[in-house]
Design a protein around this motif. Structure first.
Motif, PDB file in Angstrom:
ATOM      1  N   ASP A  15       0.940  -1.118   0.177  1.00 55.23           N
ATOM      2  CA  ASP A  15       0.193  -0.151  -0.061  1.00 55.23           C
ATOM      3  C   ASP A  15       0.986   1.316  -0.051  1.00 55.23           C
ATOM      4  O   ASP A  15       1.721   1.369   0.981  1.00 55.23           O
ATOM      5  CB  ASP A  15      -0.877  -0.089   1.187  1.00 55.23           C
ATOM      6  CG  ASP A  15      -1.944   1.069   1.235  1.00 55.23           C
ATOM      7  OD1 ASP A  15      -1.783   2.116   0.375  1.00 55.23           O
ATOM      8  OD2 ASP A  15      -2.976   0.796   1.930  1.00 55.23           O
TER       9      ASP A  15
ATOM     10  N   GLY B 211      -0.405   4.453  -0.183  1.00 56.28           N
ATOM     11  CA  GLY B 211      -1.282   5.539   0.286  1.00 56.28           C
ATOM     12  C   GLY B 211      -2.143   6.098  -0.763  1.00 56.28           C
ATOM     13  O   GLY B 211      -1.761   5.718  -1.992  1.00 56.28           O
ATOM     14  N   ASN B 212      -3.167   7.079  -0.673  1.00 54.46           N
ATOM     15  CA  ASN B 212      -3.617   7.523  -1.745  1.00 54.46           C
ATOM     16  C   ASN B 212      -4.566   6.713  -2.498  1.00 54.46           C
ATOM     17  O   ASN B 212      -4.489   6.995  -3.672  1.00 54.46           O
ATOM     18  CB  ASN B 212      -2.907   8.692  -2.383  1.00 54.46           C
ATOM     19  CG  ASN B 212      -2.155   9.724  -1.558  1.00 54.46           C
ATOM     20  OD1 ASN B 212      -3.037  10.337  -0.818  1.00 54.46           O
ATOM     21  ND2 ASN B 212      -0.944   9.720  -1.630  1.00 54.46           N
ATOM     22  N   ASN B 213      -4.929   5.423  -2.067  1.00 53.86           N
ATOM     23  CA  ASN B 213      -5.574   4.420  -2.705  1.00 53.86           C
ATOM     24  C   ASN B 213      -4.715   3.625  -3.763  1.00 53.86           C
ATOM     25  O   ASN B 213      -5.276   3.274  -4.837  1.00 53.86           O
ATOM     26  CB  ASN B 213      -6.993   5.137  -3.282  1.00 53.86           C
ATOM     27  CG  ASN B 213      -7.726   5.402  -2.176  1.00 53.86           C
ATOM     28  OD1 ASN B 213      -7.799   4.656  -1.281  1.00 53.86           O
ATOM     29  ND2 ASN B 213      -8.615   6.275  -2.452  1.00 53.86           N
TER      30      ASN B 213
ATOM     31  N   ILE C 251      -3.117  16.081 -10.876  1.00 51.86           N
ATOM     32  CA  ILE C 251      -3.328  15.210  -9.639  1.00 51.86           C
ATOM     33  C   ILE C 251      -2.270  15.911  -8.677  1.00 51.86           C
ATOM     34  O   ILE C 251      -1.633  16.771  -8.900  1.00 51.86           O
ATOM     35  CB  ILE C 251      -2.771  13.851  -9.955  1.00 51.86           C
ATOM     36  CG1 ILE C 251      -1.526  13.639 -10.412  1.00 51.86           C
ATOM     37  CG2 ILE C 251      -3.992  13.275 -11.115  1.00 51.86           C
ATOM     38  CD1 ILE C 251      -1.315  12.179 -10.732  1.00 51.86           C
ATOM     39  N   SER C 252      -2.701  15.561  -7.570  1.00 47.09           N
ATOM     40  CA  SER C 252      -1.906  16.152  -6.326  1.00 47.09           C
ATOM     41  C   SER C 252      -0.630  15.618  -6.164  1.00 47.09           C
ATOM     42  O   SER C 252      -0.194  14.601  -6.729  1.00 47.09           O
ATOM     43  CB  SER C 252      -2.736  15.890  -5.022  1.00 47.09           C
ATOM     44  OG  SER C 252      -2.729  14.598  -4.456  1.00 47.09           O
TER      45      SER C 252
ATOM     46  N   ASP D  70       0.876  14.598  -3.590  1.00 50.85           N
ATOM     47  CA  ASP D  70       0.787  13.168  -2.900  1.00 50.85           C
ATOM     48  C   ASP D  70       0.549  12.041  -3.533  1.00 50.85           C
ATOM     49  O   ASP D  70       1.221  10.762  -3.535  1.00 50.85           O
ATOM     50  CB  ASP D  70      -0.084  13.408  -1.670  1.00 50.85           C
ATOM     51  CG  ASP D  70       0.518  14.207  -0.616  1.00 50.85           C
ATOM     52  OD1 ASP D  70       1.641  14.667  -0.608  1.00 50.85           O
ATOM     53  OD2 ASP D  70      -0.383  14.796   0.090  1.00 50.85           O
ATOM     54  N   LEU D  71      -0.604  12.248  -4.471  1.00 56.42           N
ATOM     55  CA  LEU D  71      -0.805  10.954  -5.296  1.00 56.42           C
ATOM     56  C   LEU D  71       0.178  11.100  -6.301  1.00 56.42           C
ATOM     57  O   LEU D  71       0.440   9.719  -6.636  1.00 56.42           O
ATOM     58  CB  LEU D  71      -2.100  11.212  -5.945  1.00 56.42           C
ATOM     59  CG  LEU D  71      -2.652  10.267  -6.990  1.00 56.42           C
ATOM     60  CD1 LEU D  71      -2.868   9.027  -6.334  1.00 56.42           C
ATOM     61  CD2 LEU D  71      -4.142  10.662  -7.508  1.00 56.42           C
TER      62      LEU D  71
ATOM     63  N   SER E 237       2.808   8.606  -4.674  1.00 57.82           N
ATOM     64  CA  SER E 237       2.516   7.233  -4.435  1.00 57.82           C
ATOM     65  C   SER E 237       2.460   6.352  -5.676  1.00 57.82           C
ATOM     66  O   SER E 237       2.994   5.549  -5.731  1.00 57.82           O
ATOM     67  CB  SER E 237       0.852   7.234  -3.934  1.00 57.82           C
ATOM     68  OG  SER E 237       1.030   7.781  -2.308  1.00 57.82           O
TER      69      SER E 237
END
Length: 98
Positions: free
Chosen positions: A23, A25-27, A72-73, A75-76, A79
């Motif tokens: 995982d 993060g951020n799905n 997109i951000s 953080d995403l 990830s």
């Protein structure tokens, strides 16, 4: 052999379906299954905007092309970048072992 590599890369075993996952993060989740002793199947689960046809995403290159063009951000993006790097490492390991 692949089990040791997956553990060192930070993957965890899922006992329900005998797969490994990580995982980010951020799905964003990378899932690895082994249908045979010397074969790995890699699956990237990530959020995809509703206006994108996911059936056109057949390779890591397609995903990278999509990411370059999406707002997109950070953080995403981080990830996804980490997941894609692990995916490419696994593909390299598979290629070298064959």
């Amino acid at each position: 052999m692949f089990t040791d590599i997956l553990e060192r890369m930070g993957f965890r075993k899922n006992d329900r379906d005998n797969s490994w996952f990580k995982d980010y993060g951020n799905n964003v989740v990378l899932k690895v299954t082994s249908p045979s002793p010397n074969e790995l199947e890699i699956e990237l689960n990530m959020p995809i905007p509703t206006n994108v046809n996911s059936s056109q995403l057949n390779s890591p290159e397609d995903v990278v092309r999509l990411l370059v063009n999406l707002p997109i951000s950070r953080d995403l993006l981080r990830s996804l970048s980490n997941a894609l790097m692990d995916m490419m490492r696994l593909r390299l390991i598979i290629s070298m072992s064959n």
